[in-house]
Design an enzyme around this catalytic site. Structure first.
Site, PDB file in Angstrom:
ATOM      1  N   LYS A  13       7.910   8.531  -0.577  1.00  0.00           N
ATOM      2  CA  LYS A  13       8.434   7.245  -0.623  1.00  0.00           C
ATOM      3  C   LYS A  13       8.017   6.378  -2.045  1.00  0.00           C
ATOM      4  CE  LYS A  13       5.799   5.641   2.674  1.00  0.00           C
ATOM      5  NZ  LYS A  13       5.021   6.839   3.157  1.00  0.00           N
ATOM      6  N   ARG A  86       4.941  -0.412   9.012  1.00  0.00           N
ATOM      7  CA  ARG A  86       4.080   0.772   9.437  1.00  0.00           C
ATOM      8  C   ARG A  86       3.777   0.651  11.095  1.00  0.00           C
ATOM      9  NH1 ARG A  86       2.173   2.477   4.255  1.00  0.00           N
ATOM     10  NH2 ARG A  86       0.805   4.524   4.674  1.00  0.00           N
ATOM     11  N   ARG A 125      -1.530  15.372  -5.572  1.00  0.00           N
ATOM     12  CA  ARG A 125      -1.100  14.126  -6.220  1.00  0.00           C
ATOM     13  C   ARG A 125      -1.837  13.429  -6.983  1.00  0.00           C
ATOM     14  NH1 ARG A 125       1.303   9.602  -2.496  1.00  0.00           N
ATOM     15  NH2 ARG A 125      -0.611   8.992  -1.631  1.00  0.00           N
ATOM     16  N   ARG A 158      -6.285   9.233  -5.803  1.00  0.00           N
ATOM     17  CA  ARG A 158      -6.643   8.386  -4.998  1.00  0.00           C
ATOM     18  C   ARG A 158      -7.532   8.556  -4.263  1.00  0.00           C
ATOM     19  NH1 ARG A 158      -0.879   6.305  -2.447  1.00  0.00           N
ATOM     20  NH2 ARG A 158      -2.203   6.260  -0.586  1.00  0.00           N
ATOM     21  N   ARG A 169      -4.794   9.625   8.205  1.00  0.00           N
ATOM     22  CA  ARG A 169      -3.693   9.005   7.829  1.00  0.00           C
ATOM     23  C   ARG A 169      -2.432   9.629   8.520  1.00  0.00           C
ATOM     24  NH1 ARG A 169      -3.882  10.016   1.689  1.00  0.00           N
ATOM     25  NH2 ARG A 169      -1.881   8.854   1.551  1.00  0.00           N
TER      26      ARG A 169
END
Ligand code: ADP
Ligand code: ZN
Length: 215
Positions: A13, A86, A125, A158, A169
């Site tokens: 996203k 969300r 990531r 992160r 998550r």
């Protein structure tokens, strides 16, 4: 034009939002980025939300909606939502908000990726600590290890991209965010796109979907 990007954490996203907001001159609004900036700046909101982010839980709807409305009060450009809504309550809050502005959501683009690839993507990531550009060590590494190609700042992992929190998550997504697909399908503005491809190809497919469906 107002757009919503929907999909698993790690479905791309943020990457797509950056490409598309440039291409279509939209205002990119990422609730995750807003919260991380607030945490870094130690604002009152940052203090309130920090525990939710590090645990991989959702920030309460009421607070999320307040933050969104404050940010958008003076914004006149088209909007591109990344990581919001969300929950179904957030989606209803957004509908009410748009109704009050005489606007609507023109398209909800669903980045369709399978669960296993998301786990792999999140673990590899890295994000630029300064300009927030997103890298993937396996598929789109920086030219110089650990440093951003665009601004030279250090890349960071992160805090919530660690295996335990990633699992949480994904669970939260399935429970609370996945029902949004049915919600938007019912409204008739839901467009799935295969998210597992090269980012530029995904962006081109999204652009084609918008061209064919949004006036
Ligand atoms: P990702 O989609 O990869 O999980 P985000 O940056 O969108 O990353 O979100 C990171 C975290 O920020 C979430 O796990 C959650 O704690 C919080 N958050 C972001 N957007 C919302 C939202 N709309 N509602 C509630 N919590 C949110
Ligand atoms: Zn950078």
């Amino acid at each position: 034009m107002n757009l919503v990007l929907l999909g698993y954490p790690g479905s791309g996203k943020g990457t797509q939002a950056k490409i598309l907001s440039g291409k279509f001159s939209l205002f990119h609004i990422s609730t995750g980025d807003i919260f991380r900036e607030a945490i870094a700046a130690k604002t009152q909101i940052g203090v309130e939300v920090s525990g939710y982010l590090s645990a991989g839980r959702l920030v309460p709807d009421k607070l999320v909606l307040e933050v969104i409305k404050t940010r958008l009060a003076k914004e006149t450009r088209g909007l591109l939502f990344d990581g919001f809504p969300r929950t179904v309550d957030q989606a209803q809050g957004l509908d009410d908000y748009f109704a009050s502005r005489g606007q609507c959501i023109d398209a909800v683009v669903f980045l369709d990726v399978d669960e296993e690839s998301v786990v792999g993507r999140l673990g590899s990531r890295r994000t630029c600590s300064k300009c927030l550009k997103i890298y993937n060590l396996l598929t789109s590494p920086p030219a110089k290890e650990g440093l951003c190609d665009s601004c030279g700042a250090k890349l960071m992992l992160r805090e919530d991209d660690n295996p335990d929190v990633i699992r949480r998550r994904i669970g939260v997504y399935k429970d609370q965010t996945e029902p949004l697909a049915a919600y938007y399908k019912g409204l008739g503005n839901f467009y799935p796109v295969k998210g597992g491809q090269d980012p530029e190809i995904v962006a081109a497919e999204i652009a084609a979907v918008l061209k064919n469906n949004v006036k």
